[in-house]
Design a protein around this motif. Structure first.
Motif: not given
Length: 227
Positions: A81-108
């Motif tokens: 992301v440091g290199a991307a910032r230097e070049r003005g490249i936008v970086v994004s993620n998907i912070p919400t897609y696995g919330t329920a699945a990961v929480a469920q797997f914790v209890f599995a």
């Protein structure tokens, strides 16, 4: 506009559609991309989508047309992301897609530790219960979650979802977060107290320089026996 998906199979093995991306430009989807082929495949594309395939500083040097990198996951440590910032490249993620699945797997995982369902199923099929002199057959002690203390390190979306499930099981839930958000399902405490009091510890924090290797001899030494 050229759009490249570097490791589409990870996200979409065939049950989803890429049509939404196709409508935005000239789309090319690769199921998997070896590290040595990343720069060549990106080429002069403006948009790069990746799940687990790294996009490094060297790659960005060789691909000057990139304007946006989308990570099809919550963690974005695979992108420099440091290199991307230097070049003005936008970086994004998907912070919400696995919330329920990961929480469920914790209890599995926690329930497997408490009950060893798979091992008991195998043992019963192998005749161990038939050979047991007592009706109450078990190979491992069975543990109830109710009354146990669940400690969370990182109380973002996933951590708070885990906290809610823990409370439903009758657990006491404590957590540590550098930037705590109000949550009725847990009590915020220090990291030291999470280590000291917890019967189960679940990590839900991004990998950063200051927490790499945080579970080590020193932190384990602060935990109760049998955590």
């Amino acid at each position: 506009m050229k759009i490249i998906i570097l490791d589409g199979y990870t996200e979409n093995p065939g049950d989803l559609s890429w049509d939404g991306f196709s409508a935005l430009g000239d789309l090319t989807v690769y199921d998997r991309t070896p590290p040595e082929d990343v720069a060549e495949r990106i080429g002069d594309a403006q948009i790069v989508l990746t799940n687990k395939t790294p996009v490094t500083r060297e790659t960005l040097k060789r691909c000057p047309e990139v304007r946006y990198i989308g990570v099809l996951a919550t963690g974005y440590n695979i992108v420099d992301v440091g290199a991307a910032r230097e070049r003005g490249i936008v970086v994004s993620n998907i912070p919400t897609y696995g919330t329920a699945a990961v929480a469920q797997f914790v209890f599995a995982l926690m329930l497997e530790l408490c009950h060893h369902v798979g091992e008991h199923s195998r043992a019963v099929k192998d005749g161990a219960w038939e050979r047991c002199p007592d009706f109450c057959f078990w190979n491992y002690p069975l543990i109830e979650l109710a009354g146990k203390t669940l400690g969370l390190v990182g109380c973002g979306r996933i951590g708070r979802a885990v906290a809610g499930i823990g409370r439903a099981f009758g657990m006491e839930v404590i957590g540590y977060d550098k930037f705590p958000v109000e949550c009725g399902s847990l009590t915020y405490v220090s990291l030291e107290e999470v280590y000291r009091r917890s019967d189960f510890i679940s990590l839900h924090c991004p990998l950063l320089a200051d927490n790499r290797g945080m579970i080590n001899d020193e932190s384990i030494g602060k935990m109760k026996d049998g955590v």
